[in-house]
Design a protein around this motif. Structure first.
Motif, PDB file in Angstrom:
ATOM      1  N   LEU A 177       0.844  -1.201   0.000  1.00  0.00           N
ATOM      2  CA  LEU A 177       0.000   0.000   0.000  1.00  0.00           C
ATOM      3  C   LEU A 177       0.884   1.257   0.000  1.00  0.00           C
ATOM      4  CD1 LEU A 177      -3.006   0.440   0.054  1.00  0.00           C
ATOM      5  CD2 LEU A 177      -2.923   0.659   2.513  1.00  0.00           C
ATOM      6  N   ASP A 178       1.937   1.196   0.776  1.00  0.00           N
ATOM      7  CA  ASP A 178       2.877   2.315   0.875  1.00  0.00           C
ATOM      8  C   ASP A 178       3.512   2.586  -0.500  1.00  0.00           C
ATOM      9  OD1 ASP A 178       4.238   4.257   2.246  1.00  0.00           O
ATOM     10  OD2 ASP A 178       5.988   2.974   2.597  1.00  0.00           O
ATOM     11  N   TYR A 179       3.848   1.479  -1.198  1.00  0.00           N
ATOM     12  CA  TYR A 179       4.463   1.581  -2.516  1.00  0.00           C
ATOM     13  C   TYR A 179       3.499   2.251  -3.504  1.00  0.00           C
ATOM     14  CZ  TYR A 179       6.508  -0.143  -6.900  1.00  0.00           C
ATOM     15  OH  TYR A 179       7.041  -0.239  -8.147  1.00  0.00           O
ATOM     16  N   LEU A 180       2.219   1.801  -3.446  1.00  0.00           N
ATOM     17  CA  LEU A 180       1.214   2.368  -4.362  1.00  0.00           C
ATOM     18  C   LEU A 180       0.996   3.853  -4.067  1.00  0.00           C
ATOM     19  CD1 LEU A 180      -1.500  -0.444  -4.550  1.00  0.00           C
ATOM     20  CD2 LEU A 180       0.389  -0.005  -6.098  1.00  0.00           C
ATOM     21  N   ILE A 181       0.911   4.172  -2.769  1.00  0.00           N
ATOM     22  CA  ILE A 181       0.688   5.587  -2.404  1.00  0.00           C
ATOM     23  C   ILE A 181       1.895   6.437  -2.834  1.00  0.00           C
ATOM     24  CG2 ILE A 181       0.330   7.189  -0.484  1.00  0.00           C
ATOM     25  CD1 ILE A 181      -1.263   4.944   0.888  1.00  0.00           C
ATOM     26  N   SER A 182       3.091   5.879  -2.676  1.00  0.00           N
ATOM     27  CA  SER A 182       4.283   6.629  -3.102  1.00  0.00           C
ATOM     28  C   SER A 182       4.212   6.914  -4.599  1.00  0.00           C
ATOM     29  CB  SER A 182       5.556   5.832  -2.828  1.00  0.00           C
ATOM     30  OG  SER A 182       5.639   5.582  -1.466  1.00  0.00           O
ATOM     31  N   GLU A 183       3.714   5.926  -5.362  1.00  0.00           N
ATOM     32  CA  GLU A 183       3.580   6.154  -6.803  1.00  0.00           C
ATOM     33  C   GLU A 183       2.604   7.294  -7.074  1.00  0.00           C
ATOM     34  OE1 GLU A 183       4.744   2.285  -9.375  1.00  0.00           O
ATOM     35  OE2 GLU A 183       2.633   2.520  -8.945  1.00  0.00           O
ATOM     36  N   LEU A 184       1.494   7.304  -6.308  1.00  0.00           N
ATOM     37  CA  LEU A 184       0.501   8.375  -6.490  1.00  0.00           C
ATOM     38  C   LEU A 184       1.076   9.734  -6.082  1.00  0.00           C
ATOM     39  CD1 LEU A 184      -2.785   6.638  -5.345  1.00  0.00           C
ATOM     40  CD2 LEU A 184      -2.218   7.419  -7.628  1.00  0.00           C
ATOM     41  N   VAL A 185       1.878   9.731  -5.019  1.00  0.00           N
ATOM     42  CA  VAL A 185       2.520  10.989  -4.590  1.00  0.00           C
ATOM     43  C   VAL A 185       3.429  11.490  -5.721  1.00  0.00           C
ATOM     44  CG1 VAL A 185       4.159  12.025  -2.971  1.00  0.00           C
ATOM     45  CG2 VAL A 185       2.414  10.468  -2.124  1.00  0.00           C
ATOM     46  N   ASP A 186       4.212  10.551  -6.293  1.00  0.00           N
ATOM     47  CA  ASP A 186       5.105  10.930  -7.396  1.00  0.00           C
ATOM     48  C   ASP A 186       4.305  11.492  -8.562  1.00  0.00           C
ATOM     49  OD1 ASP A 186       7.340  10.228  -6.067  1.00  0.00           O
ATOM     50  OD2 ASP A 186       7.639   8.296  -7.053  1.00  0.00           O
ATOM     51  N   LEU A 187       3.211  10.805  -8.889  1.00  0.00           N
ATOM     52  CA  LEU A 187       2.389  11.265 -10.014  1.00  0.00           C
ATOM     53  C   LEU A 187       1.869  12.675  -9.740  1.00  0.00           C
ATOM     54  CD1 LEU A 187       0.787  10.691 -12.669  1.00  0.00           C
ATOM     55  CD2 LEU A 187      -1.097  10.014 -11.207  1.00  0.00           C
ATOM     56  N   SER A 188       1.405  12.864  -8.521  1.00  0.00           N
ATOM     57  CA  SER A 188       0.875  14.173  -8.157  1.00  0.00           C
ATOM     58  C   SER A 188       1.966  15.247  -8.294  1.00  0.00           C
ATOM     59  CB  SER A 188       0.312  14.064  -6.744  1.00  0.00           C
ATOM     60  OG  SER A 188       0.423  15.237  -6.068  1.00  0.00           O
ATOM     61  N   MET A 189       3.209  14.891  -7.920  1.00  0.00           N
ATOM     62  CA  MET A 189       4.331  15.844  -8.051  1.00  0.00           C
ATOM     63  C   MET A 189       4.648  16.092  -9.530  1.00  0.00           C
ATOM     64  SD  MET A 189       5.864  16.101  -4.831  1.00  0.00           S
ATOM     65  CE  MET A 189       7.577  15.740  -4.656  1.00  0.00           C
ATOM     66  N   VAL A 190       4.610  15.014 -10.336  1.00  0.00           N
ATOM     67  CA  VAL A 190       4.887  15.183 -11.771  1.00  0.00           C
ATOM     68  C   VAL A 190       3.876  16.159 -12.358  1.00  0.00           C
ATOM     69  CG1 VAL A 190       4.820  14.011 -14.023  1.00  0.00           C
ATOM     70  CG2 VAL A 190       5.951  12.910 -12.107  1.00  0.00           C
ATOM     71  N   ARG A 191       2.599  15.933 -12.009  1.00  0.00           N
ATOM     72  CA  ARG A 191       1.532  16.749 -12.586  1.00  0.00           C
ATOM     73  C   ARG A 191       1.602  18.198 -12.129  1.00  0.00           C
ATOM     74  NH1 ARG A 191      -2.448  14.429 -15.502  1.00  0.00           N
ATOM     75  NH2 ARG A 191      -3.535  16.365 -15.152  1.00  0.00           N
ATOM     76  N   SER A 192       2.074  18.422 -10.906  1.00  0.00           N
ATOM     77  CA  SER A 192       2.126  19.810 -10.445  1.00  0.00           C
ATOM     78  C   SER A 192       3.470  20.455 -10.798  1.00  0.00           C
ATOM     79  CB  SER A 192       1.899  19.862  -8.934  1.00  0.00           C
ATOM     80  OG  SER A 192       2.939  19.147  -8.295  1.00  0.00           O
ATOM     81  N   GLY A 193       4.322  19.698 -11.492  1.00  0.00           N
ATOM     82  CA  GLY A 193       5.617  20.242 -11.931  1.00  0.00           C
ATOM     83  C   GLY A 193       6.620  20.302 -10.795  1.00  0.00           C
ATOM     84  N   LYS A 194       6.305  19.631  -9.665  1.00  0.00           N
ATOM     85  CA  LYS A 194       7.219  19.713  -8.514  1.00  0.00           C
ATOM     86  C   LYS A 194       8.119  18.480  -8.388  1.00  0.00           C
ATOM     87  CE  LYS A 194       4.062  22.491  -5.785  1.00  0.00           C
ATOM     88  NZ  LYS A 194       2.888  22.219  -4.974  1.00  0.00           N
ATOM     89  N   PHE A 195       7.947  17.551  -9.339  1.00  0.00           N
ATOM     90  CA  PHE A 195       8.745  16.318  -9.266  1.00  0.00           C
ATOM     91  C   PHE A 195      10.185  16.653  -9.643  1.00  0.00           C
ATOM     92  CE2 PHE A 195      10.465  12.380 -10.946  1.00  0.00           C
ATOM     93  CZ  PHE A 195      10.057  11.477  -9.988  1.00  0.00           C
ATOM     94  N   ASP A 196      11.091  16.368  -8.732  1.00  0.00           N
ATOM     95  CA  ASP A 196      12.481  16.706  -9.021  1.00  0.00           C
ATOM     96  C   ASP A 196      13.423  15.588  -8.620  1.00  0.00           C
ATOM     97  OD1 ASP A 196      13.830  18.621 -10.307  1.00  0.00           O
ATOM     98  OD2 ASP A 196      13.161  20.235  -8.980  1.00  0.00           O
ATOM     99  N   VAL A 197      14.607  15.630  -9.193  1.00  0.00           N
ATOM    100  CA  VAL A 197      15.614  14.632  -8.794  1.00  0.00           C
ATOM    101  C   VAL A 197      16.768  15.388  -8.128  1.00  0.00           C
ATOM    102  CG1 VAL A 197      15.099  12.859 -10.528  1.00  0.00           C
ATOM    103  CG2 VAL A 197      16.568  14.766 -11.137  1.00  0.00           C
ATOM    104  N   GLU A 198      17.468  14.678  -7.242  1.00  0.00           N
ATOM    105  CA  GLU A 198      18.616  15.316  -6.586  1.00  0.00           C
ATOM    106  C   GLU A 198      19.880  14.718  -7.152  1.00  0.00           C
ATOM    107  OE1 GLU A 198      18.520  15.314  -2.251  1.00  0.00           O
ATOM    108  OE2 GLU A 198      16.367  15.754  -2.395  1.00  0.00           O
TER     109      GLU A 198
END
Ligand code: ADP
Length: 348
Positions: A177-198
């Motif tokens: 469940l944690d893995y799936l939610i993390s994927e959704l968090v990532d998607l949400s960041m991608v969509r809001s343009g906040k997804f970044d890499v370090e």
């Protein structure tokens, strides 16, 4: 040669009121003016040839003597009607054009409104997604903490085999469940343009070994042979090790999911001149040619073997991660029934 359609249109216009309506159809005046010189010229030439002057009596006598002139006298009228019909056809075309233009304007407005509404809904969906995923993550961390507490706390007493099993299953489910939610968090960041890499200068050997370690037990349990072809050391490269871990993890997760017992999964890494090339091959079900690009789309899962355990986001997010690296690209080669190889490459 006028087209049949044009002739019919002209004949139809002859029976329309507009053709004879001098106030609305200025073409009639134009036709009459165009026709007026014809009787003047023909009768004038006739009189001139007979050596007669153009008096009313001479003109009337001439017309009586040569009745063909009546036809010329009616020419302004005939021209008025012919031009009037043309005016009607033209007016029809103009009306059609206006209706057509109005339709286009209406449709455009409709499209614009629908688009605005869709954008608004999309924004609402993104806000909702981001809110829900964050709200889900926190209680999950608490549950996870309690499970781990129960497993290790000596004061709670010794756990029975059934209790241990129940805790293990709960922990697995929560991890998933944690893995799936993390994927959704990532998607949400991608969509809001906040997804970044370090991106940092890093040696990825450790990262690769850590993921592989995580999976060797899973492959063993599933009866899948696992092979790694990795150089002892790799050149330093500019990368985000956590995100690269996530990509390899996702590729291995898929390889495990889509390979039957008895199959084989191979991880290969090649330290090339200008890049590092990663490869995850399996002898699983493979992917049809028409789906090779689509699997990198968000939420895309191949219909015929849709798996309940994923959201169809892993590859879309992986692609996002890899393309955020210098010279990064990810792709797949596959043969249905024979297996797939996922490649990704990052520049040095
Ligand atoms: P998920 O695995 O959560 O469904 P992914 O984005 O990782 O999402 O994968 C998308 C889809 O691509 C999968 O649902 C599956 O249909 C297909 N796919 C991915 N990896 C493989 C593989 N190794 N073999 C066959 N099909 C695969």
């Amino acid at each position: 040669m006028p087209r049949k359609h044009t002739v019919l249109e002209f004949l139809r216009a002859l029976f329309r009121g507009h053709t004879y309506d001098i106030r609305r159809n200025s073409y009639i005046i134009f036709g009459i003016l165009w026709g007026i010189p014809i009787p003047i010229v023909t009768i004038g030439i006739g009189l001139h040839c007979l050596g007669e002057t153009a008096t009313v009596t001479n003109i009337v006598n001439h017309v009586v003597a040569y009745p063909i002139n009546i036809f010329f006298i009616f020419h302004p009228l005939i021209f008025g009607i012919v031009f009037g019909a043309m005016g009607t056809i033209r007016a029809d075309e103009e009306t059609q054009k206006l209706i057509y233009e109005k339709n286009i304007i209406d449709k455009n407005e409709e499209l614009f409104n629908t688009n605005a509404r869709l954008r608004e809904l999309d924004k609402m969906k993104d806000t909702f997604l981001s809110m829900v995923t964050h709200e889900l993550k926190n209680p999950l961390a608490t549950v996870k903490g309690y499970i781990s507490f129960l497993k290790t706390d000596k004061e709670s007493g010794v756990l029975s085999a059934v209790q241990k099993h129940a805790l293990r299953v709960s922990e697995d489910q929560i991890d998933h469940l944690d893995y799936l939610i993390s994927e959704l968090v990532d998607l949400s960041m991608v969509r809001s343009g906040k997804f970044d890499v370090e991106i940092v200068l890093t040696d990825l050997t450790d990262t690769i070994n850590k993921v592989i370690e995580r999976f060797s037990g899973i492959f063993d349990k599933n009866g899948i042979t696992f092979e790694k072809r990795i150089p002892v050391s790799l050149s330093m490269v500019m990368a985000d090790p956590k995100r690269i871990f996530q990509v390899i993890n996702n590729l291995l997760e898929n390889a495990a999911k889509f390979t039957e017992s008895g199959g084989k999964v191979t991880v290969g890494v090649e330290d090339k001149d200008k890049s590092i090339l990663f490869r995850v091959s399996d002898t699983g079900i493979g992917i049809e040619k028409e789906n090779l690009d689509k699997i990198f789309d968000k939420f895309y899962q191949i219909g015929s073997y849709k798996q309940g355990s994923g959201l169809g986001l892993g590859l879309a997010i992986s692609q996002n991660i890899i393309e955020k690296h210098k010279g990064g690209r990810i792709w797949v080669e596959s043969e249905p029934g024979a297996g797939s190889t996922f490649f990704f490459e990052i520049g040095k």
